[in-house]
Design a protein around this motif. Structure first.
Motif, short mmCIF file in Angstrom:
data_model
loop_
_atom_site.label_atom_id
_atom_site.label_comp_id
_atom_site.label_asym_id
_atom_site.label_seq_id
_atom_site.Cartn_x
_atom_site.Cartn_y
_atom_site.Cartn_z
N ARG A 89 62.60 21.52 5.60
CA ARG A 89 62.72 22.17 4.38
C ARG A 89 62.83 21.10 3.09
O ARG A 89 62.86 20.03 3.17
CB ARG A 89 64.23 22.93 4.52
N VAL A 90 62.81 21.82 1.96
CA VAL A 90 62.69 21.12 0.77
C VAL A 90 63.79 21.96 -0.32
O VAL A 90 63.76 23.04 -0.29
CB VAL A 90 61.21 21.22 -0.09
N ALA A 91 64.08 21.17 -1.24
CA ALA A 91 64.76 21.73 -2.13
C ALA A 91 64.34 21.09 -3.69
O ALA A 91 63.71 20.12 -3.63
CB ALA A 91 66.52 21.39 -2.28
N THR A 92 64.69 21.96 -4.80
CA THR A 92 64.12 21.48 -5.91
C THR A 92 65.10 20.67 -6.78
O THR A 92 66.61 20.58 -6.61
CB THR A 92 63.74 22.54 -7.03
N TYR A 93 64.69 19.68 -7.75
CA TYR A 93 65.71 19.06 -8.55
C TYR A 93 66.69 19.93 -9.08
O TYR A 93 67.80 19.54 -9.19
CB TYR A 93 64.89 18.27 -9.63
N GLY A 94 66.21 21.04 -9.84
CA GLY A 94 67.10 22.00 -10.44
C GLY A 94 67.96 22.62 -9.38
O GLY A 94 69.19 22.84 -9.77
N GLN A 95 67.84 22.88 -8.37
CA GLN A 95 68.48 23.61 -7.36
C GLN A 95 69.54 22.71 -6.96
O GLN A 95 70.85 23.19 -6.71
CB GLN A 95 67.78 23.99 -6.18
N ILE A 96 69.21 21.28 -6.76
CA ILE A 96 70.37 20.29 -6.34
C ILE A 96 71.10 20.20 -7.69
O ILE A 96 72.52 20.27 -7.37
CB ILE A 96 69.60 19.00 -6.21
N ALA A 97 70.65 20.12 -8.84
CA ALA A 97 71.70 19.91 -10.00
C ALA A 97 72.53 21.21 -10.03
O ALA A 97 73.46 21.21 -10.51
CB ALA A 97 70.72 20.05 -11.18
N SER A 98 72.08 22.46 -9.69
CA SER A 98 72.93 23.67 -9.85
C SER A 98 73.96 23.71 -8.37
O SER A 98 75.04 24.10 -9.03
CB SER A 98 72.05 24.96 -9.59
N LEU A 99 73.46 23.25 -7.68
CA LEU A 99 74.58 23.23 -6.57
C LEU A 99 75.69 21.98 -6.69
O LEU A 99 76.62 22.45 -6.19
CB LEU A 99 73.96 22.89 -5.23
N GLU A 131 57.74 15.95 9.04
CA GLU A 131 58.70 16.85 9.24
C GLU A 131 58.47 18.25 9.38
O GLU A 131 59.37 19.24 9.65
CB GLU A 131 59.67 16.83 8.15
N GLY A 132 57.14 18.73 9.46
CA GLY A 132 56.68 19.99 9.47
C GLY A 132 56.57 20.83 8.21
O GLY A 132 56.47 21.98 8.32
N VAL A 133 56.66 20.22 6.83
CA VAL A 133 56.29 21.07 5.68
C VAL A 133 54.83 21.09 5.44
O VAL A 133 54.23 19.96 5.83
CB VAL A 133 57.24 20.20 4.58
N HIS A 134 54.56 22.01 5.21
CA HIS A 134 52.91 22.18 4.95
C HIS A 134 52.41 22.24 3.57
O HIS A 134 53.40 22.93 2.78
CB HIS A 134 52.27 23.52 5.82
N PHE A 135 51.60 21.66 3.34
CA PHE A 135 50.97 21.78 1.82
C PHE A 135 49.59 22.70 1.86
O PHE A 135 48.82 22.66 2.77
CB PHE A 135 50.55 20.54 1.34
N ASP A 136 49.46 23.30 0.64
CA ASP A 136 48.32 24.21 0.60
C ASP A 136 47.08 23.20 -0.01
O ASP A 136 47.50 21.77 -0.09
CB ASP A 136 48.28 25.43 -0.24
N GLU A 137 45.83 23.79 -0.24
CA GLU A 137 44.97 23.03 -0.64
C GLU A 137 45.20 22.30 -2.13
O GLU A 137 44.33 21.42 -2.51
CB GLU A 137 43.70 23.84 -0.75
N SER A 138 46.17 22.74 -2.89
CA SER A 138 46.40 22.03 -4.19
C SER A 138 47.57 21.11 -3.97
O SER A 138 48.19 20.89 -5.11
CB SER A 138 46.64 23.23 -5.24
N ASP A 139 48.00 20.84 -2.97
CA ASP A 139 49.09 19.98 -2.33
C ASP A 139 50.29 20.75 -2.99
O ASP A 139 51.46 19.82 -3.62
CB ASP A 139 49.05 18.70 -3.08
N THR A 140 50.63 21.96 -2.86
CA THR A 140 51.73 22.63 -3.34
C THR A 140 52.50 23.23 -2.03
O THR A 140 51.88 23.74 -1.09
CB THR A 140 51.52 23.92 -4.21
N ILE A 141 53.84 23.16 -2.02
CA ILE A 141 54.62 23.41 -0.85
C ILE A 141 55.27 25.00 -1.08
O ILE A 141 55.32 25.06 -2.32
CB ILE A 141 55.77 22.79 -0.70
N ASP A 142 54.84 26.21 -0.12
CA ASP A 142 55.50 27.26 -0.48
C ASP A 142 56.76 27.23 -0.22
O ASP A 142 57.38 27.19 0.73
CB ASP A 142 54.77 28.18 0.48
N LEU A 143 57.71 27.44 -1.38
CA LEU A 143 58.95 27.43 -1.56
C LEU A 143 59.70 28.52 -0.79
O LEU A 143 60.73 28.49 -0.14
CB LEU A 143 59.53 27.32 -2.83
#
Length: 112
Positions: free
Chosen positions: A23-33, A84-96
């Motif tokens: 799993r991943v989290a965003t910088y903003g999400q961590i800040a909010s939490l 860790e099992g996180v997949h990236f698409d062709e533009s190196d983006t993770i589907d949140l």
């Protein structure tokens, strides 16, 4: 760094340790939490990590992308996440919507 920053960094690190493998989290999400800090502060905290128990690689930007500009750091973070099992698409983006962490409340709700 002032004492308040050190205390905030400890809270940031504690929250980041809660992000599960795959799993991943965003910088903003961590800040909010954590509260009383910004996404930028979370970024500074991640950049300064020397403690191997903090899964820094699981924190990404709000677009689902790795923010490290250094090519070696970028490659390292991507490789760790892929292991860790996180997949990236062709533009190196993770589907949140697939790999995004919903936070500690969601984790504890699963225990019900």
């Amino acid at each position: 760094m002032v004492e308040e920053d050190l205390s905030t960094y400890k809270k940031i690190y504690k929250m980041v340790r809660m992000i599960p493998v795959g799993r991943v989290a965003t910088y903003g999400q961590i800040a909010s939490l954590v509260g009383k800090c910004s996404a930028r502060m979370v970024g500074y905290a991640m950049a300064g990590i020397s403690d191997e128990t903090i899964p820094w690689q699981r924190v990404i930007n709000s677009r689902g992308r790795i923010s490290i500009r250094d090519p070696n750091g970028y490659t390292l973070q991507k490789a760790i996440l892929e292991r860790e099992g996180v997949h990236f698409d062709e533009s190196d983006t993770i589907d949140l919507s697939v790999f995004g962490w919903e936070g500690p409340e969601a984790e504890s709700a699963k225990d019900w």
